[in-house]
Design an enzyme around this catalytic site. Structure first.
Site, PDB file in Angstrom:
ATOM      1  N   ASP A 483     -67.055  26.414 -22.175  1.00 55.63           N
ATOM      2  CA  ASP A 483     -66.658  26.508 -23.580  1.00 55.63           C
ATOM      3  C   ASP A 483     -67.711  27.150 -24.460  1.00 55.63           C
ATOM      4  OD1 ASP A 483     -64.128  25.322 -23.720  1.00 55.63           O
ATOM      5  OD2 ASP A 483     -65.008  23.335 -23.522  1.00 55.63           O
TER       6      ASP A 483
HETATM    7  C1  BGC Z   1     -69.563  21.366 -27.159  1.00 58.09           C
HETATM    8  C2  BGC Z   1     -69.807  21.778 -25.725  1.00 58.09           C
HETATM    9  C3  BGC Z   1     -68.712  21.222 -24.927  1.00 58.09           C
HETATM   10  C4  BGC Z   1     -67.395  21.740 -25.454  1.00 58.09           C
HETATM   11  C5  BGC Z   1     -66.285  21.086 -24.720  1.00 58.09           C
HETATM   12  C6  BGC Z   1     -68.285  21.989 -27.600  1.00 58.09           C
HETATM   13  O1  BGC Z   1     -68.054  21.687 -28.920  1.00 58.09           O
HETATM   14  O2  BGC Z   1     -70.623  21.736 -27.948  1.00 58.09           O
HETATM   15  O3  BGC Z   1     -71.028  21.358 -25.265  1.00 58.09           O
HETATM   16  O4  BGC Z   1     -68.850  21.511 -23.582  1.00 58.09           O
HETATM   17  O5  BGC Z   1     -67.234  21.492 -26.825  1.00 58.09           O
HETATM   18  O6  BGC Z   1     -65.046  21.645 -25.033  1.00 58.09           O
HETATM   19  O1  IFM Z   2     -64.810  23.157 -19.227  1.00 54.48           O
HETATM   20  C1  IFM Z   2     -65.285  22.394 -20.282  1.00 54.48           C
HETATM   21  C2  IFM Z   2     -64.345  21.259 -20.506  1.00 54.48           C
HETATM   22  O2  IFM Z   2     -63.061  21.714 -20.811  1.00 54.48           O
HETATM   23  C3  IFM Z   2     -64.839  20.350 -21.596  1.00 54.48           C
HETATM   24  N1  IFM Z   2     -66.154  19.908 -21.325  1.00 54.48           N
HETATM   25  C4  IFM Z   2     -67.115  20.942 -21.060  1.00 54.48           C
HETATM   26  C5  IFM Z   2     -66.685  21.913 -20.003  1.00 54.48           C
HETATM   27  C6  IFM Z   2     -67.695  23.053 -19.894  1.00 54.48           C
HETATM   28  O3  IFM Z   2     -67.904  23.697 -21.110  1.00 54.48           O
END
Ligand code: BGC
Ligand code: IFM
Length: 811
Positions: A483
């Protein structure tokens, strides 16, 4: 250092001190009514949706932490204590918390009084049962008072924390006999209410928080408990609570049990509007009547135990490694159920008001859940598919109550469409139920746009085909699985996360990771087409997959490992040419797993590079070298300090990809070494470093560049649960459901020894014995089914056949 121990016989983790490094929680509830409960009775309850229908209030970011929950206070002379230690924190003569499958039991002892409370949500009803046992262990009679305590949330947990100008005037309760009803907003927008009752006459009650606690006091020393007498307050506005007082005298050795029921009830809308201000208590009373006696509660508890016994019998291993057996047979599958239920909505690290269900997340959760309850997996697939857009892209998240896509977050995560194929394919391989592909499913919840699920998969596939960049690799969009790798956000203000600006497609930035996914799930799609007789579509799909496969080898290979991406300027990401972030885990894990580069020898080289550059004693970090400064062209990933989260943290979720890839090339010792490093049963030994619960996976462990290397964060709700279960059950122990039948192809450490598996697959139960006389890591030399030698690795599926005796020899 440990703070408890595994009790495998009872399938419990027993916590022996309340002072765990962080709250160690459990989940109660199986379908619609849920509670989170910590090892000191902290937590909260909700019905279906942690944001919209929250029954009890929780305070985030509070100090001391985790001090709102479901509490019982005991006032024994001048001594006030809680069986779960919080919130009074009175030193106990004995403390124990047993987290089991869908229940938690707390036992405290003080001044010869023993109090034990068992919390669970029965399978059948929307309520939490709190079964209290009191025992006088002394040799003199004991007179004391018991006070229960919950604080109501005014339903919408988000509004509850913000909209005080309204909320402080709307609270309403009603008290009848031993039951306290919470009916805030019933007169207006709600058709439901909550209730909290006990199966005994009460000596007093309070429903006003201020009256109960007293001015400027916390729940660590409520005024009412100190005085030993409730004030019978009837809340009007402010913060309604529910407290029952019960005065008791126990002779030496005497025991007393009490049953408290915290529940949710609905009135039919028509009935509500005919008398909008009066709740009809009948549905609550029906639930209360079911839990009046110990025998009734015992029966509900046995039903819960039987439910879990049955679920866990679907996959069972007996090996000489008790840690593997414990994770496979109990905790890993349990966590898969919890992630299936919660997606990423409600944990101690997900507030329950932010994210709802993730499209990508829930599809992946299915991979570890589908064998447990295939019917629920089927339902979930159809719900998820209904949030897909007509062009194949998808809302990234949806709210569990409404099942509608979340338009604040929107779409643009270009890996999302392929995860729908992954989930559906896993379901069909497990069940053989192709009829799901014919189900009519709306696009974006618009029934006028309904099309068969197969058409949704088709559009998922084509979304990738139609969104490629300059090298012919898939465009990344806002991000892919990672993400935080935001390659199209270079015009945003530094510090703003992707959530603060709209989707940015960008015609240049490409993802090698999505390309690998396309090979894996594109092939799965092609096979589904072939098996359903659509040969021309299957052939077209195979050709598209082959094209991308070639592009990965040509433009996705960096010399010693797979590249990660190309940024919006066409620059490489995850290359030895980069200043930082030269190698990323995702493509090294997913390419070999998808079969990319295996026959060309690249997979082995990539995996060797992982070992050389990314491996640490606590697991494999996401990338190296960590980004030490913010890179506008890479986005949020570089906003994290080195070693945390996606910036070179140990992301537990993709460690199993690498382990699976090791099994693809036959290195069982290494696959298992990777499995072991993040495995809770192993990590338990150093809980003081790891800090989160030792019975479940966390999302992330701080990497070697971080100040607190080895410290985990974000326990419970992570795709790690599903992927580690896929890894250990399907690839290491090697029982993989295929369309043709169960495939057996273990890849184990050479000294793992012989082992037995029991697997319920479709209508059959498979009793499988694996022998490894030559101590190899992989390779089936003989497969006998009911005494008959079989060629290949797949036990042919026979419709209706109930029992299979299988002998496997490796060599
Ligand atoms: C966070 C990331 C996380 C992601 C998950 C973001 O807002 O900062 O660290 O992995 O959301 O969807
Ligand atoms: O792949 C994502 C997931 O959807 C939410 N937590 C973090 C992962 C890596 O960014």
């Amino acid at each position: 250092m440990k703070f408890g121990y595994f009790d495998d016989q009872h399938k419990e983790y027993v916590i022996t001190t309340p002072k765990t490094p962080l709250p160690w929680i459990n989940y109660l509830g199986n379908r619609e009514f849920f509670s989170l409960i910590s090892n000191t009775c902290g937590g909260y309850t909700f019905y279906r949706d942690a944001r919209l229908l929250r029954l009890t209030r929780y305070r985030y970011n509070d100090v001391p932490c985790d001090t709102n929950g479901k509490y019982f206070y005991i006032k024994d002379g001048d001594c006030i204590w809680n069986p779960g230690w919080q919130p009074t924190k009175t030193d106990l003569d004995f403390y124990e918390c047993c987290h089991g499958l869908g229940y938690s039991r707390f036992t405290g002892k003080k001044k010869n009084l023993q109090a034990s409370v068992l919390f669970f949500v029965p399978l059948e009803d929307n309520c939490e049962l709190q079964w209290l046992h009191l025992k006088n262990d002394g040799d003199a009679p004991k007179t004391f008072s018991l006070f229960s305590y919950v604080e109501w949330c005014l339903w919408n947990a988000d509004d509850d924390m913000k909209n005080f100008q309204r909320n402080l005037s709307i609270g309403e309760v009603e008290i009848e006999d031993s039951v306290i009803y919470h009916k805030t907003e019933y007169r207006e927008r709600r058709d439901h209410f909550a209730f909290y009752g006990v199966n005994a006459p009460i000596d007093g009650f309070d429903t006003s928080r201020d009256a109960f606690l007293g001015a400027y006091r916390g729940n660590d020393h409520p005024q009412v408990v100190e005085k030993g007498a409730c004030s019978n307050s009837v809340a009007s506005g402010w913060s309604p609570i529910a407290c029952h007082q019960i005065d008791l005298t126990l002779a030496p050795g005497q025991e007393k049990s009490l049953i408290f029921v915290l529940g949710y009830a609905e009135n039919p809308l028509a009935e509500k509007w005919s008398a909008p201000d009066i709740i009809n208590k009948k549905p609550a009373k029906e639930i209360l009547a079911k839990y009046q006696t110990d025998a009734q509660v015992e029966q509900a508890l046995s039903a819960l135990a039987a439910y879990w016994e049955d679920l866990l019998s679907k996959y069972h291993v007996t090996s000489s490694n008790e840690k593997v057996d414990r994770m496979v047979n109990i905790w890993n599958q349990y966590q898969c159920m919890v992630t299936f239920n919660m997606s990423r909505s409600a944990s101690y690290y997900e507030s329950g008001i932010g994210r709802g269900m993730g499209f990508r997340d829930s599809c992946q959760d299915l991979l570890g859940f589908v064998h447990l309850i295939p019917e629920r997996a089927r339902e979930r697939i159809l719900d998820i598919a209904a949030t897909q857009f007509i062009d194949g892209s998808a809302y990234h998240q949806y709210q569990p109550l409404t099942k509608k896509g979340n338009s604040d977050i929107g779409s643009g995560f270009n890996d999302d469409p392929l995860w729908l194929i992954a989930g559906t394919d896993a379901y069909i391989r497990e069940t053989g139920d192709f009829s799901i592909l014919d189900e009519a499913v709306p696009f974006d919840n618009d029934v006028s746009l309904a099309a068969p699920l197969m058409e949704h998969l088709h559009r998922s596939f084509d979304y990738i085909v139609n969104h490629k960049g300059p090298h012919g690799l898939p465009l990344i969009g806002r991000a892919d699985w990672n993400d935080c790798l935001n390659l199209n956000c270079f015009s945003a203000h530094p510090g703003e996360s992707f959530q603060t600006f709209g989707p940015s497609e960008g015609p240049v930035a490409e993802s090698v990771f999505i390309a690998a996914m396309f090979v894996k799930y594109g092939n799965a799609y092609a096979k589904l087409c072939r098996l359903t007789g659509n040969t021309s579509e299957a052939t077209r799909a195979e050709k598209e997959v082959a094209k991308i496969y070639d592009v990965i080898l040509k433009d996705g290979w960096d010399g010693k490992w797979f590249l990660r991406a190309y940024d919006a300027h066409g620059q490489k990401v995850g290359s030895h040419e980069c200043e930082e972030g030269q190698i990323y885990i995702e493509t090294q894990g997913f390419c070999p797993l998808a079969g990319v580069g295996v026959k060309e020898g690249l997979a082995k080289e990539a995996l060797d590079s992982v070992k050389e550059r990314l491996d640490t004693k606590y697991g494999i970090v996401l990338l190296q070298p960590a980004y030490t400064r913010y890179h506008l062209e890479l986005g949020e990933i570089t906003s994290y300090p080195p070693g945390y989260k996606e910036n070179a943290g140990i992301f537990c979720h993709n460690n199993p990809w690498v382990s699976i890839s090791e099994t693809v090339i036959g290195r069982g010792d290494r696959a298992f070494e990777i499995y072991q490093k993040t495995c809770p049963a192993y990590v338990e030994e150093f809980s003081e470093i790891h800090r989160t619960e030792p019975y479940v996976y966390s999302q992330m462990i701080a990497g070697r560049d971080a100040a607190f290397f080895g410290e985990a964060k974000n326990s419970w709700l992570t795709g790690t649960a599903a992927w580690t279960f896929v890894n250990i059950s399907q690839h290491i122990l090697g029982l993989l459901p295929t369309h043709e039948g169960l495939s057996v192809d273990p890849c184990i450490p050479h000294d793992f020894g012989d082992f037995e598996l029991t697997r319920k697959f479709r209508e059959g139960t498979y009793h499988i014995q694996v022998r490894n006389p030559k101590q190899v890591e992989k390779g089936v030399v003989s497969l006998r089914v009911d005494g008959q030698e079989i060629a290949g690795n797949v036990i042919p599926y026979v419709r209706g056949k109930k029992e299979y005796q299988v002998e496997v020899t490796l060599g």
